[in-house]
Design an enzyme around this catalytic site. Sequence first.
Site, short mmCIF file in Angstrom:
data_model
loop_
_atom_site.label_atom_id
_atom_site.label_comp_id
_atom_site.label_asym_id
_atom_site.label_seq_id
_atom_site.Cartn_x
_atom_site.Cartn_y
_atom_site.Cartn_z
CB CYS A 8 -39.51 1.25 -9.88
SG CYS A 8 -40.84 1.61 -8.81
N1 SAJ Z 1 -34.16 -7.74 -6.27
C1 SAJ Z 1 -33.27 -8.79 -6.49
N2 SAJ Z 1 -32.00 -8.71 -5.99
C2 SAJ Z 1 -31.58 -7.62 -5.28
C3 SAJ Z 1 -32.50 -6.55 -5.06
C4 SAJ Z 1 -33.76 -6.63 -5.56
O1 SAJ Z 1 -33.62 -9.79 -7.13
O2 SAJ Z 1 -30.43 -7.60 -4.85
C5 SAJ Z 1 -35.50 -7.79 -6.85
C6 SAJ Z 1 -36.60 -7.63 -5.82
O3 SAJ Z 1 -37.00 -8.90 -5.34
C7 SAJ Z 1 -37.73 -6.99 -6.63
C8 SAJ Z 1 -36.97 -6.15 -7.65
O4 SAJ Z 1 -35.64 -6.67 -7.70
O5 SAJ Z 1 -38.46 -7.96 -7.32
C9 SAJ Z 1 -36.94 -4.66 -7.27
O6 SAJ Z 1 -36.43 -4.58 -6.00
P1 SAJ Z 1 -36.16 -3.16 -5.24
O7 SAJ Z 1 -35.54 -3.48 -3.93
O8 SAJ Z 1 -35.47 -2.21 -6.11
O9 SAJ Z 1 -37.62 -2.68 -4.90
P2 SAJ Z 1 -38.65 -1.55 -5.39
O10 SAJ Z 1 -38.82 -1.63 -6.86
O11 SAJ Z 1 -39.84 -1.67 -4.52
O12 SAJ Z 1 -38.07 -0.15 -4.95
C10 SAJ Z 1 -37.18 0.50 -5.70
C11 SAJ Z 1 -36.39 1.27 -4.67
N3 SAJ Z 1 -35.56 0.29 -3.98
C12 SAJ Z 1 -34.47 0.53 -3.28
O13 SAJ Z 1 -33.94 1.60 -3.34
C13 SAJ Z 1 -33.97 -0.56 -2.41
C14 SAJ Z 1 -35.76 2.35 -5.36
O14 SAJ Z 1 -34.93 1.80 -6.35
C15 SAJ Z 1 -36.80 3.31 -5.89
O15 SAJ Z 1 -36.99 4.32 -4.93
C16 SAJ Z 1 -38.12 2.66 -6.17
O16 SAJ Z 1 -37.88 1.35 -6.62
C17 SAJ Z 1 -38.83 3.47 -7.24
O17 SAJ Z 1 -39.98 3.79 -7.00
O18 SAJ Z 1 -38.20 3.78 -8.25
#
Ligand code: SAJ
Length: 450
Positions: free
Chosen positions: A300
């Site tokens: 995503c």
């Molecule tokens: N990450 C970082 N630093 C942060 C947060 C995340 O490096 O502070 C990295 C994570 O390790 C990962 C990536 O970014 O590799 C994405 O992380 P994420 O927490 O956004 O995880 P996703 O992609 O599983 O889920 C996201 C959802 N996350 C949250 O709301 C916390 C949301 O944005 C959406 O509902 C979902 O993608 C989607 O399906 O769009």
Amino acid sequence: MLTDAIAKFTSRQAHVAVIGLGYVGLPLAVILAEAGYRVTGIDLDKTKVAAINQGESYIEDVPSVRLRKVIRDRRLGIGDGDSPIPDPQSLLSATTDFSVLAECDAVSICVPTPLNKTGDPDIAYIVAASEQIARYLHPGMVVVLESTTYPGTTTEVVLPILERGDWGVGTGERNFQSPIPGHDFFLAFSPERVDPGRTDWTTRNTPKVIGGVTPACLQAASAYYGSAMETLIPVSSPEAAELTKLFENTFRSVNIGLANELQLMCDKLGLDAWEVIDAAATKPFGFMKFTPGPGLGGHCIPIDPEYLSWKMRTLRYKTRFIELASEINTDMPRYWVQKVQDALNEAGKSVKGSRVLVLGVAYKKNVSDMRESPALDIIHLLEEKGALVEYHDPHVPSFAADGMRKQCVADLDAAIGTADCVVVATDHSAYDWVEIGSLARLVVDTRHVL
Ligand code: SAJ
């Protein structure tokens, strides 16, 4: 038509369908069934369909015990007698056959929206699902697109396909006039907000944004979802709903990019980015914590903002924040591999020939999904420099991706003991970080867990 449609949903008499039974579609199908609807899941993958009909869940967020509660099967004496035939009264069953749509009052499209080889949006799955729906579209049917996509997809791509469809041919009532949205059928966009691995916010209790092609479309789609979800957030159009989703994920990508840039700046300043971020996060208002990492994984966050960039390029506008964040996030694996090289150099070793153990290859902690995982880039870059790379991940027994095929090391302690350098790429909760810190001779920690 609208009144009849709404009555079917509020009385839970409706038979609804979900196309695409992945991490979005299966949880949605289950909560629709738990709300009392008869639900038919449709997927091209026979193994997924068979697994669901046997009450075996392949999605971590949907335990099989919960799936079995809405799947009632009858072990019949016919045939092999073992394959369960879903009980017609079963609330949820799955099939690969789209013709079931002819008897469905509503259908949700939850198919993937990847990028193609040139990095442009690939909405082929949305088009294919829409074409199948068009074949069986019938009076009063509600169609909701959930797949994350660029603003305009619902109105400019899905709607024309439904309007051109052999209106009612699947149901035997030939009707040559083109169906009218809001009058003959209802079309809306409602983005998924599933955060894999999360248990506090679920498909049922996470507020659900909905934008209808017409006011009647919004009313019908809201009646459909209102029976299964706690909070609906109506917006003025499908485009507003499409952009809401992209903005949510672009917000994350840009802020993660800023946190990663802070890491790069702190390197130059000789400061600890995590200490600064933790201190900033004590501000009780006006700040939201994001942390540096190995890069940006998942299907995503790295991808959705590119859908917005692409759309804006067609309007001759350059989305500078998205491009810059993507540049920084994409370059983080290279930054961390340089850290490994510097650390080995300090120990009088070259990367070439050194044994490196990567801990965690999933894209984030406590999930098994590896899509777009930055750990793969780190492994790739290390091997390009001649390192002998092994990995361990409690959620990933083996993988074949990006031209690599690897097995998880069997003995973690032994692998740590023989590694010249350990790289923490994913901070799974299953790891004993104190133990790992004591065993490893050298660690590059991209997740600040040690
Ligand atoms: N990450 C970082 N630093 C942060 C947060 C995340 O490096 O502070 C990295 C994570 O390790 C990962 C990536 O970014 O590799 C994405 O992380 P994420 O927490 O956004 O995880 P996703 O992609 O599983 O889920 C996201 C959802 N996350 C949250 O709301 C916390 C949301 O944005 C959406 O509902 C979902 O993608 C989607 O399906 O769009």
